[in-house]
Scaffold this motif. Structure first.
Motif, PDB file in Angstrom:
ATOM      1  N   UNK A 195       7.767   2.591   5.717  1.00  0.00           N
ATOM      2  CA  UNK A 195       8.667   3.538   5.428  1.00  0.00           C
ATOM      3  C   UNK A 195       8.131   4.739   4.919  1.00  0.00           C
ATOM      4  N   UNK A 196       8.819   5.850   5.258  1.00  0.00           N
ATOM      5  CA  UNK A 196       8.361   7.004   4.805  1.00  0.00           C
ATOM      6  C   UNK A 196       9.889   7.501   3.890  1.00  0.00           C
ATOM      7  N   UNK A 204       5.790  23.141  -5.096  1.00  0.00           N
ATOM      8  CA  UNK A 204       7.432  23.165  -4.626  1.00  0.00           C
ATOM      9  C   UNK A 204       7.744  21.666  -5.064  1.00  0.00           C
ATOM     10  N   UNK A 205       6.874  21.011  -5.558  1.00  0.00           N
ATOM     11  CA  UNK A 205       7.493  19.489  -5.885  1.00  0.00           C
ATOM     12  C   UNK A 205       7.988  18.482  -4.873  1.00  0.00           C
ATOM     13  N   UNK A 206       7.531  18.807  -3.530  1.00  0.00           N
ATOM     14  CA  UNK A 206       7.947  18.050  -2.404  1.00  0.00           C
ATOM     15  C   UNK A 206       6.995  16.817  -2.236  1.00  0.00           C
ATOM     16  N   UNK A 207       7.543  15.652  -2.127  1.00  0.00           N
ATOM     17  CA  UNK A 207       6.555  14.702  -2.174  1.00  0.00           C
ATOM     18  C   UNK A 207       7.008  13.565  -0.898  1.00  0.00           C
ATOM     19  N   UNK A 208       6.109  12.932  -0.222  1.00  0.00           N
ATOM     20  CA  UNK A 208       6.274  12.308   0.615  1.00  0.00           C
ATOM     21  C   UNK A 208       5.385  10.967   0.113  1.00  0.00           C
ATOM     22  N   UNK A 209       6.135   9.590   0.439  1.00  0.00           N
ATOM     23  CA  UNK A 209       5.615   8.235   0.378  1.00  0.00           C
ATOM     24  C   UNK A 209       5.388   7.807   1.665  1.00  0.00           C
ATOM     25  N   UNK A 210       4.358   7.251   1.879  1.00  0.00           N
ATOM     26  CA  UNK A 210       4.087   6.338   3.275  1.00  0.00           C
ATOM     27  C   UNK A 210       3.697   4.770   2.660  1.00  0.00           C
ATOM     28  N   UNK A 211       4.788   4.043   2.699  1.00  0.00           N
ATOM     29  CA  UNK A 211       4.541   2.587   2.148  1.00  0.00           C
ATOM     30  C   UNK A 211       4.652   1.509   3.313  1.00  0.00           C
ATOM     31  N   UNK A 234       0.777  -1.170  -0.030  1.00  0.00           N
ATOM     32  CA  UNK A 234      -0.108   0.016  -0.036  1.00  0.00           C
ATOM     33  C   UNK A 234       0.939   1.131  -0.044  1.00  0.00           C
ATOM     34  N   UNK A 235       0.551   2.154  -1.097  1.00  0.00           N
ATOM     35  CA  UNK A 235       1.583   3.372  -1.108  1.00  0.00           C
ATOM     36  C   UNK A 235       0.552   4.666  -0.876  1.00  0.00           C
TER      37      UNK A 235
END
Length: 165
Positions: free
Chosen positions: A134-135, A75-82, A66-67
């Motif tokens: 993971x983040x 700002x094109x900032x991105x976080x993924x919580x996977x 799951x992502x």
């Protein structure tokens, strides 16, 4: 004559076994449940302008992943919580200690900070349901090198992880 009888008998025996095999109703292996509940972060170190999620269960008997994506389009900032889990090997836990420096989350869980690439930062831990979580943080599709201005502190990543506990 006796040889013909033996061949016919063997032929009928093979046909009978084949019909019996086709008629035998074997249960299919049960599908592992794919319904899971995850707490998501709600307070971020930058404004979120778009969020979306993906579910990857192409092999439901092997791995569930799951992502959750959190993006600031300006700002094109991105976080993924996977979060992912190998479901056909429930006793096999991924060794995440290789990912870097060790930290402790609010519930005592050990987390590992990873900054091996200059374009991303990550925090890895095992959640209470046996998922590896993971983040990952990066900018512009993981193409911008992180510097002091746009790098997140380890504490900010830990704060995000603590929101998921």
């Amino acid at each position: 004559m006796k040889m013909k009888w033996i061949v016919r008998t063997l032929g009928w025996l093979i046909v009978g076994l084949a019909l019996f095999e086709l008629a035998t109703d074997r249960p299919e292996p049960p599908n592992p449940p794919i319904e899971h509940e995850f707490e998501e972060p709600t307070a971020f170190p930058f404004d979120i302008t778009r969020r979306y999620s993906e579910i990857d269960i192409a092999k439901p008997h092997h791995m569930h992943q799951f992502v959750f994506h959190y993006v600031n389009e300006e700002t094109t900032q991105e976080l993924h919580y996977i979060v992912h889990k190998i479901v056909d090997e429930p006793n096999e836990m991924e060794d995440i200690s290789l990912y870097g420096d060790q930290y402790e989350l609010a519930d005592g869980t050990t987390a590992y900070f990873d900054e091996t690439e200059s374009t991303s930062q990550g925090l890895w831990w095992q959640n209470r349901d046996g998922f590896t979580a993971r983040i990952i943080y990066y900018i512009d599709g993981n193409s911008v090198e992180l510097d002091d201005e746009n790098r997140l502190s380890v504490q900010q990543l830990i704060n995000l992880a603590n929101q998921t506990l």
